[in-house]
Design a protein around this motif. Structure first.
Motif, mmCIF file in Angstrom:
data_model
loop_
_atom_site.group_PDB
_atom_site.id
_atom_site.type_symbol
_atom_site.label_atom_id
_atom_site.label_comp_id
_atom_site.label_asym_id
_atom_site.label_seq_id
_atom_site.Cartn_x
_atom_site.Cartn_y
_atom_site.Cartn_z
ATOM 1 N N ALA A 168 -3.551 7.347 5.632
ATOM 2 C CA ALA A 168 -3.179 5.978 5.961
ATOM 3 C C ALA A 168 -1.829 5.961 6.642
ATOM 4 N N SER A 169 -1.667 5.040 7.584
ATOM 5 C CA SER A 169 -0.400 4.906 8.293
ATOM 6 C C SER A 169 -0.216 3.466 8.742
ATOM 7 N N GLY A 170 1.000 3.149 9.177
ATOM 8 C CA GLY A 170 1.262 1.833 9.733
ATOM 9 C C GLY A 170 2.082 0.911 8.871
ATOM 10 N N GLY A 171 2.392 1.330 7.656
ATOM 11 C CA GLY A 171 3.201 0.488 6.794
ATOM 12 C C GLY A 171 4.645 0.432 7.260
ATOM 13 N N ARG B 196 -4.504 -2.877 -2.550
ATOM 14 C CA ARG B 196 -3.055 -2.835 -2.680
ATOM 15 C C ARG B 196 -2.678 -2.912 -4.155
ATOM 16 N N GLN B 197 -1.488 -2.429 -4.434
ATOM 17 C CA GLN B 197 -1.030 -2.393 -5.824
ATOM 18 C C GLN B 197 0.477 -2.578 -5.871
ATOM 19 N N VAL B 198 0.901 -3.393 -6.821
ATOM 20 C CA VAL B 198 2.334 -3.542 -7.097
ATOM 21 C C VAL B 198 2.580 -3.020 -8.503
ATOM 22 N N SER C 109 5.897 -12.685 1.510
ATOM 23 C CA SER C 109 6.596 -11.776 0.590
ATOM 24 C C SER C 109 5.646 -11.249 -0.481
ATOM 25 N N GLU C 110 4.682 -12.057 -0.866
ATOM 26 C CA GLU C 110 3.741 -11.613 -1.903
ATOM 27 C C GLU C 110 2.746 -10.576 -1.403
ATOM 28 N N ASP C 111 2.763 -10.274 -0.112
ATOM 29 C CA ASP C 111 1.938 -9.192 0.407
ATOM 30 C C ASP C 111 2.608 -7.832 0.220
ATOM 31 N N THR C 112 3.838 -7.835 -0.239
ATOM 32 C CA THR C 112 4.551 -6.583 -0.476
ATOM 33 C C THR C 112 3.840 -5.760 -1.530
ATOM 34 N N ALA C 113 3.501 -4.532 -1.189
ATOM 35 C CA ALA C 113 2.750 -3.657 -2.094
ATOM 36 C C ALA C 113 2.561 -2.307 -1.429
ATOM 37 N N ILE C 114 2.018 -1.380 -2.186
ATOM 38 C CA ILE C 114 1.516 -0.144 -1.606
ATOM 39 C C ILE C 114 0.050 -0.374 -1.263
ATOM 40 N N TYR C 115 -0.302 -0.077 -0.041
ATOM 41 C CA TYR C 115 -1.669 -0.295 0.436
ATOM 42 C C TYR C 115 -2.404 1.036 0.484
ATOM 43 N N TYR C 116 -3.593 1.040 -0.076
ATOM 44 C CA TYR C 116 -4.424 2.234 -0.140
ATOM 45 C C TYR C 116 -5.737 1.998 0.605
ATOM 46 N N TYR D 153 -13.181 8.258 -2.679
ATOM 47 C CA TYR D 153 -11.978 8.972 -2.250
ATOM 48 C C TYR D 153 -10.931 7.963 -1.792
ATOM 49 N N TRP D 154 -9.668 8.332 -2.066
ATOM 50 C CA TRP D 154 -8.564 7.424 -1.806
ATOM 51 C C TRP D 154 -7.487 8.109 -0.977
ATOM 52 N N GLY D 155 -6.848 7.334 -0.116
ATOM 53 C CA GLY D 155 -5.707 7.828 0.620
ATOM 54 C C GLY D 155 -4.456 7.810 -0.228
ATOM 55 N N GLN D 156 -3.359 8.272 0.349
ATOM 56 C CA GLN D 156 -2.125 8.430 -0.413
ATOM 57 C C GLN D 156 -1.318 7.143 -0.536
ATOM 58 N N GLY D 157 -1.666 6.123 0.207
ATOM 59 C CA GLY D 157 -0.938 4.867 0.128
ATOM 60 C C GLY D 157 0.166 4.774 1.165
ATOM 61 N N THR D 158 0.377 3.554 1.638
ATOM 62 C CA THR D 158 1.468 3.292 2.579
ATOM 63 C C THR D 158 2.165 2.000 2.144
ATOM 64 N N GLN D 159 3.474 2.043 2.126
ATOM 65 C CA GLN D 159 4.252 0.914 1.634
ATOM 66 C C GLN D 159 4.372 -0.170 2.689
ATOM 67 N N VAL D 160 4.097 -1.398 2.272
ATOM 68 C CA VAL D 160 4.320 -2.568 3.116
ATOM 69 C C VAL D 160 5.320 -3.465 2.391
ATOM 70 N N THR D 161 6.419 -3.758 3.053
ATOM 71 C CA THR D 161 7.445 -4.614 2.478
ATOM 72 C C THR D 161 7.675 -5.794 3.405
ATOM 73 N N VAL D 162 7.510 -6.984 2.859
ATOM 74 C CA VAL D 162 7.721 -8.211 3.630
ATOM 75 C C VAL D 162 8.967 -8.889 3.088
ATOM 76 N N SER D 163 10.009 -8.864 3.881
ATOM 77 C CA SER D 163 11.288 -9.389 3.415
ATOM 78 C C SER D 163 12.162 -9.745 4.603
ATOM 79 N N SER D 164 12.982 -10.761 4.403
ATOM 80 C CA SER D 164 13.921 -11.143 5.450
ATOM 81 C C SER D 164 15.263 -10.465 5.230
#
Length: 125
Positions: free
Chosen positions: A4-7, A36-38, A86-93, A114-125
């Motif tokens: 996974a990529s793009g976070g 996604r998971q927080v 902001s509530e979309d902030t999580a690790i996305y798998y 099977y699962w990928g390693q996760g990519t972090q998405v942070t929504v913040s100003s």
């Protein structure tokens, strides 16, 4: 292997596009999904797609903002995320389901093998 990529970090209202490629695989793909998971919470479904028919599923929280798509030739699934909050902030798998028989539904964690390693998405100003 799922990569996974793009976070990254994005401001509220912004957009990101996640990608997940299934490389070197020895299995058939029947569905792929994004979760996604927080911290402290269970992993939740965001969007999923069947590989042959392109049937999609979206969590209510992202309907109208996120779009899942696939490229069967590249064994890649994408998640276009718009109007991020902001509530979309999580690790996305990303995850892939490889069984052709009965499964619990596109929204169920148990439908994926099977699962990928996760990519972090942070929504913040």
């Amino acid at each position: 292997q799922l990569q996974a990529s793009g976070g990254g970090l994005v401001q509220p209202g912004g957009s990101l596009r996640l990608s997940c490629a299934a490389s070197g695989r020895s299995f058939s793909i029947y569905r792929m999904g994004w979760f996604r998971q927080v911290p402290g919470k269970e992993r939740e479904i965001i969007a999923a797609v069947t590989w042959s028919g392109g049937i999609t599923y979206y969590a209510d929280s992202v309907k109208g903002r996120f779009a899942i798509s696939r490229d069967n030739n590249k064994d890649t699934v994408y998640l276009q995320m718009n109007s991020l909050k902001s509530e979309d902030t999580a690790i996305y798998y990303c995850a892939v389901g490889v069984s052709s028989g009965y499964y619990s539904g596109l929204w169920s964690v148990s439908s994926y093998n099977y699962w990928g390693q996760g990519t972090q998405v942070t929504v913040s100003s």
